[in-house]
Design an enzyme around this catalytic site. Structure first.
Site, PDB file in Angstrom:
ATOM      1  N   ASP B  52       1.413   7.367  -2.619  1.00 61.03           N
ATOM      2  CA  ASP B  52       0.571   6.996  -3.754  1.00 61.03           C
ATOM      3  C   ASP B  52       0.799   7.953  -4.930  1.00 61.03           C
ATOM      4  O   ASP B  52       0.956   7.535  -6.077  1.00 61.03           O
ATOM      5  CB  ASP B  52      -0.893   7.011  -3.296  1.00 61.03           C
ATOM      6  CG  ASP B  52      -1.880   6.879  -4.431  1.00 61.03           C
ATOM      7  OD1 ASP B  52      -1.862   5.841  -5.098  1.00 61.03           O
ATOM      8  OD2 ASP B  52      -2.662   7.821  -4.659  1.00 61.03           O
ATOM      9  N   ASP B 121      -0.853  -0.566   1.141  1.00 57.75           N
ATOM     10  CA  ASP B 121      -0.735   0.694   1.879  1.00 57.75           C
ATOM     11  C   ASP B 121       0.678   0.910   2.401  1.00 57.75           C
ATOM     12  O   ASP B 121       1.236   2.004   2.321  1.00 57.75           O
ATOM     13  CB  ASP B 121      -1.700   0.698   3.084  1.00 57.75           C
ATOM     14  CG  ASP B 121      -3.163   0.851   2.660  1.00 57.75           C
ATOM     15  OD1 ASP B 121      -3.413   1.087   1.470  1.00 57.75           O
ATOM     16  OD2 ASP B 121      -4.040   0.724   3.535  1.00 57.75           O
ATOM     17  N   GLU B 124       3.114   1.876  -0.340  1.00 55.84           N
ATOM     18  CA  GLU B 124       2.961   3.294  -0.687  1.00 55.84           C
ATOM     19  C   GLU B 124       3.531   4.197   0.404  1.00 55.84           C
ATOM     20  O   GLU B 124       4.191   5.200   0.120  1.00 55.84           O
ATOM     21  CB  GLU B 124       1.480   3.619  -0.920  1.00 55.84           C
ATOM     22  CG  GLU B 124       0.905   2.934  -2.155  1.00 55.84           C
ATOM     23  CD  GLU B 124      -0.585   3.185  -2.347  1.00 55.84           C
ATOM     24  OE1 GLU B 124      -1.028   3.209  -3.503  1.00 55.84           O
ATOM     25  OE2 GLU B 124      -1.318   3.349  -1.348  1.00 55.84           O
TER      26      GLU B 124
END
Lengths: 233, 233
Positions: B52, B121, B124
């Site tokens: 991230d 998710d 990332e």
């Protein structure tokens, strides 16, 4: 002001900016630009945008590597404690950056020079400028000096529980067996008091009390941490 | 599944992971780990934390450089449109990452494989793993292929106003004079309609209407952008 800043950064941190206009931009607030329309100056906000992301990544990377057992939730809490206005404004003051900000007169009179939000912005903008001018390694060197030692000094203990911090502290140089031992349970049924000690490789290093076993363990870990840090100095 | 992923990444993106355990971690959800307790697997959350921050910085750096005139507020809006669940989950699907996620049975039955939050998710986490395994250059190469072309395709136009986007589009290869010209004002006093055209170096490239001069200019810029993008294909 900028040539003084240049000299200060060189003397204090060994940093020599190539692009002094970029350095000036990082330390200039919009109010100063508005008061000097003929100079066509830029103010720090765009560089701050970049510096914020630089700090997010490098702090994330450091704690990801340093705390290999810390789950995501705790990493996120720790990063939030490190990458925030409160921390960055303190770093800016510690680095004496407040002395070099270019402000308009109104902002100066309003006390902006010591305002945490501005100090935080300037810290981020400085990091953004350093990253653009000198690259990743220079930023890492700077934050290894200014930010990461605060982890050992306990600045961010509130974000990570004391047991986790103690474990990381002790096991940095190899495996250490940490044991929490319940010494006694006192108080009343409604208000119990637990007393716990913590030992490292069989040697007691702290003792604490609390209203639950967990709270007592946290207190013991905190006592041990403070004692260990005191010894290290 | 992981060796198939390895082969796919090699064939599709020319990426060869050194540390396949890290790659596996990035594509493994906690539910899968729980169903395979003897394998001592790790799941993606820690790497996602890092990925991230990697994406935040590299996207920030790219738009900071590419839009030198964009003020901080607009940079922040554009980044938020690029670095978000909606975008990342679409990139993950486009890259067929959904086919390689290791899920527990319950999650599989609940349709998690197509859930935007999980896809985001995983995207990332993949970037975090790529960064750790192959370094910055490999991530940049990947996002220059997967993310940045979407800027030219108009994915994030809603985050930056059309006049700014048109200006950046036209001036990428040198200075172009862009002029908005009010053609007429019609409608009633309460509901006026403005008609504006926009020209580049004297040539009209779009026309639009709106309830204010500004809205009409935005509409004209949007029409011009769509025509220019259509011509480019």
């Amino acid at each position: 002001m900028i040539s003084e800043l240049q000299a200060y950064l060189q003397a204090e941190f060994g940093i020599h900016f190539q692009d002094t206009a970029l350095l000036a931009e990082a330390f200039t607030q919009a109010s100063y630009v508005n008061e000097h329309p003929k100079e066509h100056l830029k103010y720090y906000e765009r560089i701050e945008f970049l510096g914020d992301a630089v700090l997010q990544l490098f702090v994330s990377e450091y704690i990801y590597q340093r705390f290999p057992e810390l789950p995501q939730g705790k990493l996120t809490r720790l990063r939030a404690a490190m990458v925030c206005e409160d921390s960055f404004s303190k770093f800016a003051l510690e680095c004496h950056f407040d002395q070099y900000i270019r402000l308009g007169r109104g902002e100066e009179m309003a006390g902006a020079r010591k305002r945490p939000s501005l100090l935080c912005d300037i810290f981020e903008a400085f990091i953004g400028a350093l990253y653009l001018d000198q690259g990743r390694a220079a930023v890492e060197k700077f934050i290894h000096r200014v930010i990461f030692p605060k982890l050992d000094q306990g600045w961010f203990d509130h974000a990570v529980d004391a047991k986790t911090t103690l474990q990381e502290f002790l096991q940095r140089n190899g495996d250490v067996q940490i044991v929490y031992h319940l010494l006694k349970e006192s108080g009343s049924e409604n208000e119990p008091v637990f007393t716990v000690n913590v030992s490292a490789n069989g040697q007691v290093i702290g003792q604490g009390t609390g209203s639950s076993k967990k709270h007592a363990e946290m207190a013991a870990a905190q006592v041990a941490l403070e004692a260990l840090r005191h010894t290290k100095k």
